[in-house]
Motif scaffolding. Structure first.
Motif, mmCIF file in Angstrom:
data_model
loop_
_atom_site.group_PDB
_atom_site.id
_atom_site.type_symbol
_atom_site.label_atom_id
_atom_site.label_comp_id
_atom_site.label_asym_id
_atom_site.label_seq_id
_atom_site.Cartn_x
_atom_site.Cartn_y
_atom_site.Cartn_z
ATOM 1 N N GLN A 166 0.893 -1.222 0.027
ATOM 2 C CA GLN A 166 0.126 -0.183 -0.128
ATOM 3 C C GLN A 166 0.791 1.137 0.025
ATOM 4 O OE1 GLN A 166 -3.495 0.019 -0.288
ATOM 5 N NE2 GLN A 166 -2.871 1.986 -1.061
ATOM 6 N N ASP A 170 0.675 4.162 -2.780
ATOM 7 C CA ASP A 170 0.455 5.547 -2.203
ATOM 8 C C ASP A 170 1.644 6.742 -2.761
ATOM 9 O OD1 ASP A 170 -1.811 4.647 -1.015
ATOM 10 O OD2 ASP A 170 -0.834 4.692 1.069
ATOM 11 N N THR A 221 -4.371 5.196 -2.072
ATOM 12 C CA THR A 221 -5.142 5.836 -1.347
ATOM 13 C C THR A 221 -5.974 7.017 -1.851
ATOM 14 O OG1 THR A 221 -5.786 6.278 0.820
ATOM 15 C CG2 THR A 221 -3.800 7.276 -0.091
ATOM 16 N N LEU A 222 -6.940 7.227 -1.649
ATOM 17 C CA LEU A 222 -7.759 8.495 -2.049
ATOM 18 C C LEU A 222 -7.730 9.464 -0.939
ATOM 19 C CD1 LEU A 222 -10.828 7.211 -4.061
ATOM 20 C CD2 LEU A 222 -8.521 8.111 -4.948
ATOM 21 N N ASP A 223 -7.182 9.077 0.425
ATOM 22 C CA ASP A 223 -7.080 9.830 1.402
ATOM 23 C C ASP A 223 -6.468 10.915 1.397
ATOM 24 O OD1 ASP A 223 -8.079 10.036 4.765
ATOM 25 O OD2 ASP A 223 -5.827 10.208 4.520
ATOM 26 N N SER A 224 -6.944 12.144 1.329
ATOM 27 C CA SER A 224 -5.952 13.458 1.087
ATOM 28 C C SER A 224 -5.004 13.732 2.425
ATOM 29 C CB SER A 224 -6.761 14.690 0.801
ATOM 30 O OG SER A 224 -7.689 14.880 2.158
ATOM 31 N N GLY A 225 -5.568 13.369 3.481
ATOM 32 C CA GLY A 225 -4.318 13.506 4.542
ATOM 33 C C GLY A 225 -3.138 12.800 4.481
ATOM 34 N N THR A 226 -3.283 11.465 4.082
ATOM 35 C CA THR A 226 -2.275 10.381 3.845
ATOM 36 C C THR A 226 -1.560 11.003 2.902
ATOM 37 O OG1 THR A 226 -3.535 8.629 4.536
ATOM 38 C CG2 THR A 226 -1.734 8.159 3.292
ATOM 39 N N LEU A 227 -1.784 11.310 1.610
ATOM 40 C CA LEU A 227 -1.325 11.770 0.678
ATOM 41 C C LEU A 227 -0.584 13.157 0.910
ATOM 42 C CD1 LEU A 227 -3.774 11.080 -2.341
ATOM 43 C CD2 LEU A 227 -1.853 9.895 -1.501
#
Length: 247
Positions: A166, A170, A221-227
């Motif tokens: 993952q 990412d 991932t589509l999670d903006s915080g992670t990116l």
């Protein structure tokens, strides 16, 4: 088709429809058996670095599986810690005298290092992945419009690690697929031998074959915080490594 091999070294290679710009350092301009170009980048710092971190900096952790489960509990970006994974120097970039470095230490994340045994493992894995991202970006620059991978086929021992799968998707920003045949290099050689035996072009022969893949596809991932955390960490990694080791 582009392949990422996660072994003692990390290798990225794939077919390019355009020539490789050899003025850009770090890319080996091989020829593909189908008549196209085959750029390759090889990073010295890959699973061997993870093994060294496990052996020397992960006290009380006995396996990569255990270390990965603990590392999954740590946040992307590792509380601002950055690891430059050049324990044996690096060939791409051509930094033979580079060394491993742990940067970004402060009072808060130093306490996390003491109490979170998976944190060092994760920060090392992130550093290795940022180094692989550098290789993919340089390959795209060297090949131009003829090299636009839509997914990566990931092989090698490191490809079995679910956390790393993952993380790679990412940070590299591309979907990942996983061949089920563990001897992918031998399979490619067998395809070339089969084409020679059948006296047909390699690309025609290969197109007739079925390459078994795992059903799973790992998407970024589509999670903006992670990116956002990965982008910040990548910028710190790039700035730090170039300041320390770029001639």
């Amino acid at each position: 088709m582009v392949v990422l091999s996660l072994g003692t070294s990390g290798t990225i290679f794939g077919i390019s429809l355009s020539p490789v710009d050899t003025t850009i350092s770090g890319i080996e301009p091989f020829c593909d058996a189908t008549g196209h170009h085959l750029p390759l980048v090889c990073k010295m710092s890959c699973t061997g670095v993870l093994q060294a971190v496990l052996d020397h900096w992960c006290s009380g952790i006995d396996s990569h599986e255990e270390a990965s489960l603990l590392a999954e509990k740590e946040p992307p970006g590792c509380h601002g810690l950055i690891f430059l994974p050049f324990l044996g120097g690096e060939r791409s970039p051509n930094w033979p005298n580079s060394t491993g470095s742990l940067l970004g230490l402060n009072q808060e994340n130093m306490s996390f290092l003491m109490t979170s045994p998976g944190l060092m493992y994760r920060v090392a894995m992130e550093g290795i992945t940022f180094n692989l991202l550098h290789g993919l970006e340089v390959m795209k620059e060297a090949c131009g419009d003829g090299f636009k991978p839509k997914q990566l086929l990931v092989v090698g021992g490191g490809s079995k690690n679910s956390l790393w799968r993952q993380m790679l998707a990412d940070i590299l920003g591309i979907p990942l697929r996983f061949p089920t045949n563990s001897e992918s290099a031998a399979l490619g050689a067998a395809f070339q031998a089969g084409a020679a035996e059948c006296k047909i072009p390699v690309n025609e022969y290969v197109s007739q074959q079925c390459i078994p893949l795992e059903d799973i596809v790992i998407h970024p991932t589509l999670d903006s915080g992670t990116l956002a955390l990965y982008r910040q960490a990548k910028m710190k990694y790039q700035e730090s490594s170039e300041r320390l080791f770029r001639a």
